[in-house]
Every structure is written in C-alpha cells, then in structure tokens.
Design a protein around this motif. Structure first.
Motif, mmCIF file in Angstrom:
data_model
loop_
_atom_site.group_PDB
_atom_site.id
_atom_site.type_symbol
_atom_site.label_atom_id
_atom_site.label_comp_id
_atom_site.label_asym_id
_atom_site.label_seq_id
_atom_site.Cartn_x
_atom_site.Cartn_y
_atom_site.Cartn_z
ATOM 1 N N ARG A 129 -0.034 -2.231 -5.603
ATOM 2 C CA ARG A 129 -1.295 -1.562 -5.933
ATOM 3 C C ARG A 129 -2.496 -2.414 -5.552
ATOM 4 O O ARG A 129 -3.519 -1.913 -5.095
ATOM 5 N N GLN A 130 -2.368 -3.721 -5.730
ATOM 6 C CA GLN A 130 -3.434 -4.652 -5.392
ATOM 7 C C GLN A 130 -3.727 -4.635 -3.890
ATOM 8 O O GLN A 130 -4.889 -4.602 -3.482
ATOM 9 N N GLU A 176 -1.902 1.405 3.293
ATOM 10 C CA GLU A 176 -1.737 2.608 2.497
ATOM 11 C C GLU A 176 -0.444 2.469 1.697
ATOM 12 O O GLU A 176 0.446 1.716 2.085
ATOM 13 N N TRP A 231 3.743 -1.117 0.533
ATOM 14 C CA TRP A 231 2.566 -0.716 1.283
ATOM 15 C C TRP A 231 2.887 -0.865 2.758
ATOM 16 O O TRP A 231 3.822 -1.552 3.141
ATOM 17 N N VAL A 253 -3.098 -2.295 -1.677
ATOM 18 C CA VAL A 253 -3.657 -1.011 -1.248
ATOM 19 C C VAL A 253 -5.094 -0.857 -1.735
ATOM 20 O O VAL A 253 -5.955 -0.365 -1.014
ATOM 21 N N ARG A 254 -5.367 -1.298 -2.946
ATOM 22 C CA ARG A 254 -6.709 -1.146 -3.499
ATOM 23 C C ARG A 254 -7.701 -2.116 -2.862
ATOM 24 O O ARG A 254 -8.827 -1.749 -2.536
ATOM 25 N N GLN A 255 -7.295 -3.361 -2.668
ATOM 26 C CA GLN A 255 -8.226 -4.346 -2.147
ATOM 27 C C GLN A 255 -8.435 -4.215 -0.637
ATOM 28 O O GLN A 255 -9.516 -4.439 -0.140
ATOM 29 N N THR A 299 2.497 -4.296 -9.237
ATOM 30 C CA THR A 299 1.099 -4.721 -9.299
ATOM 31 C C THR A 299 0.625 -5.219 -7.942
ATOM 32 O O THR A 299 -0.490 -4.914 -7.519
ATOM 33 N N TYR A 332 -8.032 -1.393 1.386
ATOM 34 C CA TYR A 332 -7.856 0.048 1.587
ATOM 35 C C TYR A 332 -8.024 0.465 3.042
ATOM 36 O O TYR A 332 -7.468 1.460 3.466
#
Length: 128
Positions: A91-92, A102, A109, A94-96, A88, A98
C-alpha cells in the motif's frame, strides 16, 4: 490423538490468536511504515512469541520452556507479522509512488503501463 479440553483451546485462541497476532500485525505494520526491512519483523515476532509464552505461563501455569508450543505460537505470530509488513509495504509503494506503481493484488505492486512505455521511449535512441 487426545481430545483437548475446551479451556485449553480458548486460551490458545485468546492469547495467541487475538493478543499475539494482534500485536504481530501492529508490529509488522509499524516496521513497514518506517521503511525498515522485513528482517526486523523476525526479531519483533520472536519477542512477541516470548511474551505470549510468558502469558501462558503466568496466567495458566503452563510450562514456560515448552519448545513445541513456543515454536508453533511464534510461527503463527511470524506469519501474521510478515503478512502485515507486506500488505503495508504494498500500500505504501502504490500510495507514495502513484505515478510509477499500481496495485497487484493485496500484497503486491507492479509498474504502471504508462510508466513502462515512457521508460522504454526514453531508453530507445532516436531514429536517424
């Protein structure tokens, strides 16, 4: 080594792997989503381990204070909770962020190449 009865194996699979690991995954994910540290996962996993051991005791009359069983179950639960936390968090990040990070595999990441080159260009003094 003694052969374990099928019902004992099914109890462990259902209570520990399905319910315990399911709760551990949700707890690890919730802790990561609220930006809390991984150390909090250990406390949550211990509590889930106690709950799973109590379910074994209450439903199947197994000993409540079986230390080897508790350690094994809690170890599996802790591993699942930490895996969920790390997945989690990756993913957090990379998403927040961006523009900065990557993905690197399922659990990591890294700095983006364009972010790395712009950071180096900003820190290099201009040529005179």
């Amino acid at each position: 080594m003694t052969d374990l009865p099928v019902d004992v194996v099914l109890r462990v699979i259902v209570l520990t792997l399905v319910f315990g690991c399911g709760a551990a995954w949700l707890a690890g994910r919730a802790i990561a989503l609220t930006w809390r540290p991984a150390a909090m996962v250990v406390g949550a996993a211990l509590l889930i381990g106690v709950a799973v051991r109590f379910l074994h005791f209450a439903l199947f009359e197994e000993p409540l204070l079986a230390v080897p069983a508790f350690v094994a179950e809690t170890g599996v639960i802790l591993a699942m909770a930490l895996l969920a936390w790390r997945r989690t968090r990756a993913r957090q990040m990379v998403r927040q962020y961006y523009w900065l990070y990557e993905p690197r595999g399922l659990l990591g990441w890294r700095l983006r190449q364009d972010a790395l080159s712009s950071r180096d260009a900003a820190s290099t003094p201009p040529a005179t």
